[in-house]
Design an enzyme around this catalytic site. Structure first.
Site, PDB file in Angstrom:
ATOM      1  N   LYS A 291      54.099 -27.470  -3.534  1.00 16.85           N
ATOM      2  CA  LYS A 291      55.459 -27.658  -3.139  1.00 16.85           C
ATOM      3  C   LYS A 291      55.210 -27.100  -1.576  1.00 16.85           C
ATOM      4  O   LYS A 291      54.951 -25.942  -1.646  1.00 16.85           O
ATOM      5  CB  LYS A 291      56.653 -27.006  -3.669  1.00 16.85           C
ATOM      6  CG  LYS A 291      57.146 -27.917  -4.911  1.00 16.85           C
ATOM      7  CD  LYS A 291      58.374 -27.428  -5.851  1.00 16.85           C
ATOM      8  CE  LYS A 291      58.699 -28.251  -7.056  1.00 16.85           C
ATOM      9  NZ  LYS A 291      59.710 -27.725  -7.461  1.00 16.85           N
ATOM     10  N   GLU A 377      69.755 -32.468 -20.638  1.00 16.55           N
ATOM     11  CA  GLU A 377      71.222 -32.378 -20.889  1.00 16.55           C
ATOM     12  C   GLU A 377      71.387 -32.693 -22.249  1.00 16.55           C
ATOM     13  O   GLU A 377      72.421 -31.968 -22.779  1.00 16.55           O
ATOM     14  CB  GLU A 377      71.714 -33.511 -19.891  1.00 16.55           C
ATOM     15  CG  GLU A 377      71.522 -33.167 -18.624  1.00 16.55           C
ATOM     16  CD  GLU A 377      70.346 -33.784 -17.956  1.00 16.55           C
ATOM     17  OE1 GLU A 377      69.996 -33.627 -16.612  1.00 16.55           O
ATOM     18  OE2 GLU A 377      69.726 -34.528 -18.684  1.00 16.55           O
ATOM     19  N   ARG A 405      74.697 -37.596 -19.056  1.00 18.36           N
ATOM     20  CA  ARG A 405      73.636 -38.063 -19.883  1.00 18.36           C
ATOM     21  C   ARG A 405      73.781 -37.053 -21.384  1.00 18.36           C
ATOM     22  O   ARG A 405      72.997 -37.241 -22.187  1.00 18.36           O
ATOM     23  CB  ARG A 405      72.363 -37.169 -19.186  1.00 18.36           C
ATOM     24  CG  ARG A 405      72.500 -38.037 -17.607  1.00 18.36           C
ATOM     25  CD  ARG A 405      71.112 -37.360 -17.013  1.00 18.36           C
ATOM     26  NE  ARG A 405      69.816 -38.200 -17.389  1.00 18.36           N
ATOM     27  CZ  ARG A 405      68.662 -38.197 -16.752  1.00 18.36           C
ATOM     28  NH1 ARG A 405      68.446 -37.149 -15.901  1.00 18.36           N
ATOM     29  NH2 ARG A 405      67.676 -38.892 -17.434  1.00 18.36           N
TER      30      ARG A 405
END
Length: 645
Positions: A291, A377, A405
């Site tokens: 990243k 979730e 979700r």
């Protein structure tokens, strides 16, 4: 953006991937340098996701260089790593309006470009979607011959923590005659020793057609001798396990695993992808990226540069000279730390949103009571239910849009058993630049219909703190929903005071026989409109249970009600008011203000609220238009509230 005519000369020659595929492979490294610089410059002007996109520069180039997009389907998961893809697919100049009103989205969107094969913003959906497309291509006869259609899902290592990704792999591994490649973009680790010359050679070997053919022949021959077949299978798994122990996991799902390879090395990426393009069946390529690659500040702190606003690339992100007003997320962060210090039963759960949900400080102070369960979730909600069964007090810190979700678990595992779980719903209402995919526009509706649920909407920062305390004290499931960003600047008391559940608060008594019923932070514009209209204004505070007693009392001195919420009108808090009045046999004119029955696109939050008529000006205008005659009539006696608020 840079105006120099000679800036990004190679990149400016690429208006579609077909032009990219005409380049010599030796030119790709130069293109990667220009593309990385362009992404950095673009995001510094508009804000947006930076670290993740700097890590996918070479991958985007290699994929469009090797595959025949848009005929070959390419799906980015999650979508915030797709900026290089957008730039290479004809949206280079449109990056100036990234995530702004009437500009391009920060995520892939099918309506935006034929190169966006699937809309992705919530994570872990790519493999399921790509498998569906691969099966459709097979059934339509599009996967035969030299021009057969390929399907590529690029999934981040964080997104691979979700059960949905593994459900899709489990299905894909036993689905015959498909062309499916899953690329795992592993950017949570540095480039380790296995990602070197030897592994580059092994990746080419394992992805090559000779190896695949030899393996198939070997399996056919040895299948008649089960002991030898099993021995060969184990030897192959062991050989791959020496390179990357996790590779055998993906092989167990029925995928041919290749990797890991350096995701920034085009000399490794391109030939490996070319080999995999020629293979049939379920293929899995593991790449390792970093990243923030190429921008030292983002490499050093990829979290800080994950989703920055506008900044100077030379100076980096700087703290403002004057401290900003605390956000609702910060109010939650302070409250949960204070509450945990008072009650050792409190535990915090987040589905991979530690920073976004404000749990950084909590993790530092209470590491044994902090649980990041990954992008899962469903598991987060049922995990909380299990903790609550044993007497702990779980707080699930989750975005409103992500709780969608885990809805079955919320109903079946928490509410049905009346367990004491607190849901701290961040990013409720309009979220601004992230747009419709992240808007928390539905929680009033999907929460209030569940038995045992208590649903609260604070009007300001201090009320948010007290509502969180109220929810924690409540014996049963509860939710406190609050918006993104800062409030109006109300001082936050260190004291903790439980509010009477289901009791609204009269904030203004007007001479006109119209009552404005405000839910959440729209109380501030409602009060401003109330002053202009000389109307009564109520801070409703609770979406469920609704304060039916106060509504009936108001009905004795008011002829019309106006409900105001930063939520869809259909099924929202205004519907709860209508139901309460109908249940009491009270008939009054009712105007419901909120979000319309359409998706609200990305843009500045204040501008979007204005456009939907949910600022003070819009509220006043809507009330005057609907109740012109009532407002022009002489006002009746002012309401005298007969009970404490």
């Amino acid at each position: 953006m840079t105006d120099a005519a000679d800036a990004y000369p190679l990149l400016r020659s690429i208006d579609e991937p077909a032009a990219l595929r005409h380049l010599d492979r030796a030119a790709l490294a130069t293109l990667a340098q220009e593309l990385r610089a362009y992404v950095l410059e673009s995001v510094s002007h508009t804000g947006g996701h930076l670290s993740s996109n700097l890590g996918t520069i070479e991958l985007a180039i290699a994929l469009h260089y090797v595959f025949d997009t848009p005929r070959d389907r390419l799906i980015w998961d999650v979508g915030h790593q797709s900026y290089p893809h957008k730039i290479l697919t004809g949206r280079r100049e449109a990056m100036a309006g990234l995530r702004q009103r009437d500009g391009i989205s920060g995520f892939p969107r099918r309506s935006e470009s034929e190169y966006d094969a699937f809309g992705t913003a919530h994570s872990s959906t790519s493999i399921s979607a790509a498998l569906g497309m691969a099966v459709a291509s097979r059934n339509k006869g599009e996967n035969a011959g030299p021009g057969r259609r390929r399907h590529v899902a690029v999934i981040g290592d964080g997104a691979m923590t979700a059960g949905m990704a593994f459900e899709a792999m489990n299905n894909a591994g036993v689905t015959p005659d498909i062309d499916l490649l899953v690329v795992l973009n592993d950017n949570d680790m540095s480039i380790s020793p296995p990602v070197g010359a030897l592994n580059r050679y092994l990746a080419r070997l394992l992805s090559g057609r000779f190896y695949a053919k030899a393996r198939d022949v070997g399996r056919a021959v040895l299948s008649n001798v089960p002991p030898l077949f099993e021995l060969a299978r184990r030897l192959e798994e062991h050989a791959k396990g020496l390179v990357v122990p996790g590779g055998t996991l993906f092989e167990a799902f029925g995928f041919n695993y290749v990797g890991p390879i350096d995701g920034h090395d085009l000399d490794s990426l391109v030939p490996t992808l070319q080999n995999l393009r020629e293979l049939r069946g379920a293929q899995f390529l593991h790449i390792v990226t970093r990243k923030g690659r190429g921008y030292k500040l983002a490499e050093a702190d990829p979290v800080l540069y994950h989703g920055p606003g506008r900044f100077d690339p030379q100076e980096g992100i700087r703290k403002p000279a004057t401290p900003p007003r605390p956000t609702f997320t910060q109010v939650f962060s302070d409250w949960i730390c204070d509450m945990a210090a008072l009650d050792e039963r409190l535990v915090a759960i987040t589905p991979a949103m530690r920073e976004g949900s404000g749990l950084v400080e909590f993790e530092k102070r209470f590491p044994q009571r902090y649980f990041d369960v990954g992008i899962a979730e469903q598991h987060a909600v049922t995990f909380a239910a299990g903790l609550a069964c044993e007497g702990l007090k779980p707080v699930v810190a989750i975005y409103s849009t992500f709780l969608q979700r885990g809805y079955d678990q919320l109903i079946h595992d928490v509410a049905l058993q009346n367990l004491s779980v607190v849901f701290a719903l961040d990013r409720a209402g309009i979220v601004g630049a992230d747009g419709a995919t992240h808007a928390g526009a539905y929680d009033h509706a999907f929460l209030r219909c569940i038995p045992n649920m208590v649903v609260m909407a604070p009007s300001d920062e201090n009320e948010c703190r007290q509502m969180l305390y109220t929810a924690f004290r409540h014996d049963g499931p509860s939710a406190v929903r609050y918006p993104r960003g800062a409030g109006i600047g109300v001082p936050v008391s260190k004291d903790l005071t439980a509010l009477p559940i289901g009791r609204a608060e009269l904030r203004r008594t007007g001479a006109r026989r119209v009552a404005l019923l405000a839910f959440g932070t729209l109380l501030a514009p409602a009060l401003a409109a109330g002053e202009a209209l000389d109307a009564t204004v109520v801070n409703m505070r609770f979406v469920k249970p609704i304060d039916a007693a106060l509504l009936c009392e108001l009905a004795r001195s008011h002829d019309a009600f106006v409900t105001i919420e930063e939520h869809v009108v259909m099924g929202g808090a205004g519907s709860a008011v209508a139901e309460a009045l109908a249940g009491a046999g009270v008939v009054r004119a009712l105007l419901q203000l909120g979000l319309p029955d359409r998706n609200i696109d990305h843009g500045d939050q204040a501008q979007l609220l204005h456009a939907e008529g949910l600022d003070a000006e819009g509220i006043e205008r809507a009330v005057r238009e609907r109740f012109a005659a009532l407002l022009s009539a002489e006002g009746g006696p002012r309401l005298v509230l007969s009970r404490a608020s």
